[in-house]
Design an enzyme around this catalytic site. Structure first.
Site, PDB file in Angstrom:
ATOM      1  N   GLY A  59       0.848  -1.196   0.000  1.00 12.76           N
ATOM      2  CA  GLY A  59       0.000   0.000   0.000  1.00 12.76           C
ATOM      3  C   GLY A  59       0.870   1.226   0.000  1.00 12.76           C
ATOM      4  O   GLY A  59       2.057   1.151   0.335  1.00 12.76           O
ATOM      5  N   CYS A 105       5.251  -6.181   1.658  1.00 20.74           N
ATOM      6  CA  CYS A 105       5.625  -4.773   1.771  1.00 20.74           C
ATOM      7  C   CYS A 105       4.809  -4.086   2.881  1.00 20.74           C
ATOM      8  O   CYS A 105       4.986  -4.419   4.050  1.00 20.74           O
ATOM      9  CB  CYS A 105       5.476  -4.085   0.415  1.00 20.74           C
ATOM     10  SG  CYS A 105       6.420  -2.563   0.328  1.00 20.74           S
ATOM     11  N   TYR A 106       3.877  -3.196   2.543  1.00 17.94           N
ATOM     12  CA  TYR A 106       3.086  -2.559   3.609  1.00 17.94           C
ATOM     13  C   TYR A 106       2.397  -3.618   4.474  1.00 17.94           C
ATOM     14  O   TYR A 106       2.303  -3.485   5.697  1.00 17.94           O
ATOM     15  CB  TYR A 106       2.029  -1.630   3.001  1.00 17.94           C
ATOM     16  CG  TYR A 106       1.248  -0.857   4.044  1.00 17.94           C
ATOM     17  CD1 TYR A 106       1.671   0.397   4.454  1.00 17.94           C
ATOM     18  CD2 TYR A 106       0.107  -1.403   4.643  1.00 17.94           C
ATOM     19  CE1 TYR A 106       0.990   1.099   5.427  1.00 17.94           C
ATOM     20  CE2 TYR A 106      -0.590  -0.713   5.618  1.00 17.94           C
ATOM     21  CZ  TYR A 106      -0.142   0.547   6.006  1.00 17.94           C
ATOM     22  OH  TYR A 106      -0.823   1.224   6.973  1.00 17.94           O
ATOM     23  N   HIS A 125       8.161  -7.459  -3.674  1.00 18.13           N
ATOM     24  CA  HIS A 125       6.870  -7.787  -4.317  1.00 18.13           C
ATOM     25  C   HIS A 125       6.980  -9.059  -5.160  1.00 18.13           C
ATOM     26  O   HIS A 125       7.471  -8.999  -6.289  1.00 18.13           O
ATOM     27  CB  HIS A 125       6.430  -6.612  -5.191  1.00 18.13           C
ATOM     28  CG  HIS A 125       6.006  -5.429  -4.408  1.00 18.13           C
ATOM     29  ND1 HIS A 125       4.707  -5.224  -4.007  1.00 18.13           N
ATOM     30  CD2 HIS A 125       6.722  -4.395  -3.907  1.00 18.13           C
ATOM     31  CE1 HIS A 125       4.632  -4.112  -3.306  1.00 18.13           C
ATOM     32  NE2 HIS A 125       5.836  -3.582  -3.229  1.00 18.13           N
ATOM     33  N   GLU A 145       4.619 -10.575  -6.594  1.00 13.30           N
ATOM     34  CA  GLU A 145       3.575 -10.633  -7.622  1.00 13.30           C
ATOM     35  C   GLU A 145       3.998 -10.012  -8.948  1.00 13.30           C
ATOM     36  O   GLU A 145       3.367 -10.242  -9.972  1.00 13.30           O
ATOM     37  CB  GLU A 145       2.293  -9.955  -7.112  1.00 13.30           C
ATOM     38  CG  GLU A 145       2.340  -8.438  -6.928  1.00 13.30           C
ATOM     39  CD  GLU A 145       2.962  -7.971  -5.603  1.00 13.30           C
ATOM     40  OE1 GLU A 145       3.692  -8.768  -4.984  1.00 13.30           O
ATOM     41  OE2 GLU A 145       2.733  -6.823  -5.211  1.00 13.30           O
ATOM     42  N   SER A 152     -20.228  -5.037 -28.703  1.00 11.04           N
ATOM     43  CA  SER A 152     -19.445  -4.152 -29.568  1.00 11.04           C
ATOM     44  C   SER A 152     -18.794  -4.939 -30.696  1.00 11.04           C
ATOM     45  O   SER A 152     -18.233  -4.374 -31.607  1.00 11.04           O
ATOM     46  CB  SER A 152     -18.352  -3.491 -28.742  1.00 11.04           C
ATOM     47  OG  SER A 152     -17.392  -4.469 -28.370  1.00 11.04           O
ATOM     48  N   GLY A 153     -18.858  -6.273 -30.587  1.00 11.25           N
ATOM     49  CA  GLY A 153     -18.128  -7.101 -31.551  1.00 11.25           C
ATOM     50  C   GLY A 153     -16.778  -7.527 -30.982  1.00 11.25           C
ATOM     51  O   GLY A 153     -16.114  -8.390 -31.522  1.00 11.25           O
ATOM     52  N   GLY A 154     -16.362  -6.895 -29.888  1.00  2.00           N
ATOM     53  CA  GLY A 154     -15.066  -7.205 -29.278  1.00  2.00           C
ATOM     54  C   GLY A 154     -15.156  -8.339 -28.265  1.00  2.00           C
ATOM     55  O   GLY A 154     -16.235  -8.878 -28.001  1.00  2.00           O
ATOM     56  N   VAL A 155     -13.996  -8.664 -27.688  1.00  2.85           N
ATOM     57  CA  VAL A 155     -13.890  -9.830 -26.810  1.00  2.85           C
ATOM     58  C   VAL A 155     -14.696  -9.663 -25.511  1.00  2.85           C
ATOM     59  O   VAL A 155     -15.503 -10.527 -25.153  1.00  2.85           O
ATOM     60  CB  VAL A 155     -12.407 -10.076 -26.429  1.00  2.85           C
ATOM     61  CG1 VAL A 155     -12.269 -11.291 -25.533  1.00  2.85           C
ATOM     62  CG2 VAL A 155     -11.558 -10.231 -27.666  1.00  2.85           C
ATOM     63  N   ASP A 156     -14.497  -8.540 -24.819  1.00  2.00           N
ATOM     64  CA  ASP A 156     -15.046  -8.413 -23.467  1.00  2.00           C
ATOM     65  C   ASP A 156     -16.572  -8.457 -23.459  1.00  2.00           C
ATOM     66  O   ASP A 156     -17.178  -9.168 -22.656  1.00  2.00           O
ATOM     67  CB  ASP A 156     -14.564  -7.110 -22.804  1.00  2.00           C
ATOM     68  CG  ASP A 156     -13.062  -6.969 -22.895  1.00  2.00           C
ATOM     69  OD1 ASP A 156     -12.400  -7.990 -23.112  1.00  2.00           O
ATOM     70  OD2 ASP A 156     -12.563  -5.839 -22.773  1.00  2.00           O
ATOM     71  N   SER A 157     -17.190  -7.683 -24.348  1.00  2.00           N
ATOM     72  CA  SER A 157     -18.657  -7.677 -24.342  1.00  2.00           C
ATOM     73  C   SER A 157     -19.203  -9.011 -24.856  1.00  2.00           C
ATOM     74  O   SER A 157     -20.244  -9.483 -24.395  1.00  2.00           O
ATOM     75  CB  SER A 157     -19.209  -6.502 -25.153  1.00  2.00           C
ATOM     76  OG  SER A 157     -18.890  -6.642 -26.516  1.00  2.00           O
ATOM     77  N   SER A 158     -18.487  -9.644 -25.773  1.00  2.00           N
ATOM     78  CA  SER A 158     -18.960 -10.941 -26.286  1.00  2.00           C
ATOM     79  C   SER A 158     -18.920 -12.002 -25.188  1.00  2.00           C
ATOM     80  O   SER A 158     -19.860 -12.789 -25.040  1.00  2.00           O
ATOM     81  CB  SER A 158     -18.092 -11.421 -27.450  1.00  2.00           C
ATOM     82  OG  SER A 158     -18.178 -10.515 -28.509  1.00  2.00           O
ATOM     83  N   LYS A 217      -7.539  -9.568 -18.810  1.00  2.00           N
ATOM     84  CA  LYS A 217      -7.985  -9.936 -20.153  1.00  2.00           C
ATOM     85  C   LYS A 217      -7.786 -11.427 -20.464  1.00  2.00           C
ATOM     86  O   LYS A 217      -8.670 -12.071 -21.011  1.00  2.00           O
ATOM     87  CB  LYS A 217      -7.198  -9.107 -21.172  1.00  2.00           C
ATOM     88  CG  LYS A 217      -7.660  -9.271 -22.585  1.00  2.00           C
ATOM     89  CD  LYS A 217      -8.506  -8.115 -22.964  1.00  2.00           C
ATOM     90  CE  LYS A 217      -9.041  -8.145 -24.344  1.00  2.00           C
ATOM     91  NZ  LYS A 217      -9.900  -6.983 -24.576  1.00  2.00           N
TER      92      LYS A 217
END
Ligand code: XMP
Length: 523
Positions: A65, A92-93, A179, A181, A233-239, A379
């Site tokens: 943080g 860390c924090y 870190h 990660e 929209s035709g894109g990945v996320d909305s599909s 993603k």
């Protein structure tokens, strides 16, 4: 908030909670744990020990943080969480907050330690199992733990930090000053895997399909008998969002696809095939090409184009949505990277959506309750969900496409004939790129129609025609990008095909600029 309620988390057989102290990389920790097939979610840092007990996780990770533990109002942990008998990893924090709560001293370091540092392992411990004795880690801290309480032992040190990794002598409580990660820490993935498997005892049975089942159940419960609208929209996320909603509520889902006339070749057809023929959703295709082109007529300034498209899109979407009865919810494919500012809400981090680039987004005043099943995900996790739900690879690996579509690639005035020219050239480029097996190697490739003509010669005649620029970039995050070193013979094939078959084009050029100082799009 995500539809994943923490109650659904409690029924996971194995889960890890990340207590979020506001680090930029807190969500990345969760994601690394999920990569180990263990369910993991961020919760607010001050979740009470009692609530954590109800949620029944196998372990806790306290994130980093921005604050100093002694700063006024600095986030603290409920010391009771250390009495739960659960393994704890403070990063860390999170380590400093742990040490402070358990009686060690945290002090401002003499200098900020930032960047790569070699770490030397001092004591053998399951946390470092299978790791070399020395490796590079990523530090980013000002404060550090000084007089380590006698309950703790130092497991590893760096030149500047004698307590770079620590462990409680009797309980499975760990702290890391670096870190694990971030990819800059050489064996960070292995270290987190050791914590999750060897220390928390997770076997790794969680799968993307478990996420789908769990989200579907949560969505079903939340939605009841209402109708949900999903803008495609035709894109990945909305599909993928639509496919998930369809799995959850079937015929209660209505999808709206606005054809603004600024789409890539064949895009409307692909959406129809996927969401009307394959998934039989209640698909509303709004043919708004002439409206958009009318509103864009005479506009050449990029931000003016963007604003116009955003405004018209909202109007068109709103009026179509209004005509759908009983719709109370709007599903969106918002991803974690779209979400900045991790404010805190009741159990998980609240968030606001990036204003940058969200043309084509919808305003809150639309009056729907939002369903955003992916707001905790990255993603590639959403891609895995899409594949699991049966969406075709060609859609899942589709390059991103800006909300204002071809309008920002058709430089200068936007007219239907100019858009058609651009669409044809773009389709040829993408087809040849795919045929060469390179479409998935590059992250974004497209054609741009320039607002100028150049001289050419065809047969015996001089021509004075359009120029197409090809752009292809290699990038990890779209913030910086390099131009793709595409093979010359591929560029030659694309150029020849475009000039021979796209009417009105007599020249093709390839963009060899990186970002920065250029951008990926031309407008
Ligand atoms: P730039 O051109 O800024 O683009 O290097 C970075 C990424 O953002 C996309 N982009 C947009 N996306 N609306 C969007 O939804 C926009 O107005 C917009 N402008 C750029 C671009 O395609 C690239 O992926």
């Amino acid at each position: 908030m995500s539809t994943t309620s923490l109650e659904s988390l409690a029924i996971q057989s194995e889960s890890i909670l990340v207590l979020d102290f506001g680090s930029q990389t807190a969500q990345l920790i969760a994601r690394r744990v999920r990569d180990e097939n263990v369910f993991c979610q961020l919760v607010r840092h001050d979740l009470s020990a009692e609530r954590i007990r109800e949620l029944n996780p196998r372990g806790l990770i306290l994130s980093g943080g921005p604050a100093s533990v002694y700063a006024k109002g600095a986030p603290q942990v409920d010391p009771e969480i250390f009495e739960l008998g659960l393994p704890v990893l403070g990063i860390c924090y999170g380590m400093q907050a742990t040490c402070k709560a358990l009686g060690s001293e945290v002090r401002p370091g003499l200098s900020r330690e930032f960047g790569h540092t070699p770490l030397r392992v001092l004591e053998s411990d399951p946390l470092f199992s299978g790791l070399p004795q020395e490796f590079a880690v990523w530090m980013s801290h000002g404060d550090r733990v000084e007089n380590l309480h006698e309950q703790f032992v130092a497991l590893a040190a760096s030149d500047d930090c004698p307590n770079a990794a620590i462990r409680h002598r009797e309980r499975p409580i760990y702290g890391l000053q670096f870190h694990p990660e971030v990819t800059h820490t050489k064996f960070g993935k292995e270290l987190l895997a050791n914590f999750v498997h060897k220390i928390c005892g997770c076997t790794g049975t969680w799968k993307i399909s478990s996420f789908i089942d769990q989200e579907c159940a949560a969505i079903k419960e939340r939605v009841g008998k209402s109708r949900v609208i999903c803008g495609l929209s035709g894109g990945v996320d909305s599909s993928v969002a639509a496919a998930l909603l369809f799995r959850a509520i079937g015929s209660q889902l209505s999808c709206i696809f606005v054809d603004n006339g600024l789409l890539r070749k064949g895009e409307q057809q692909q959406v129809r095939e996927q969401f009307s023929d394959h998934f039989k959703t209640d698909l509303h295709v709004v043919d708004a090409e002439s409206l958009f082109l009318r509103e864009l007529a005479g506009k050449t300034e990029p931000q003016d184009k963007r604003k116009t498209i955003g405004r018209v899109f909202i109007d068109v979407f709103r009026s179509e949505a209004k005509a759908i009865p009983d719709a109370h919810f709007l599903a969106q494919g918002t991803l974690y990277p779209d979400v900045i500012e991790s404010g805190m809400n009741q159990d998980g981090p609240a968030a606001t959506i990036k204003a940058h680039h969200n043309v084509g987004g919808l305003p809150a005043e639309l009056g729907f309750e939002l369903i955003e099943p992916f707001r905790m995900l990255f993603k590639d996790e959403v891609r895995r969900i899409g594949l699991e739900l049966g969406l075709p690879e060609s859609l899942i690996w589709r390059h991103p496409f800006p909300g204002p579509g071809l309008a920002v690639r058709c430089l200068g005035e936007i007219t239907k004939p100019r858009l058609d020219t651009l669409r044809e050239a773009d389709a040829i480029f993408l087809e040849e790129l795919t045929r060469a097996g390179l479409y998935r190697e590059v992250q974004q490739a497209f054609a741009v129609l320039l607002p100028l003509q150049t001289v050419g010669v065809m047969g015996d005649a001089r021509t004075y025609e359009d120029v197409i620029a090809l752009r292809s970039v290699d990038t990890d995050n779209f913030m910086t990008a390099d131009w793709s070193r595409l093979p010359y013979d591929l560029l030659q094939r694309v150029s020849t095909r475009i000039i021979n078959t796209v009417r009105g084009v007599n020249r093709v050029v390839y963009d060899v600029s990186s970002k920065p100082p250029s951008t990926i799009e031309w407008e």
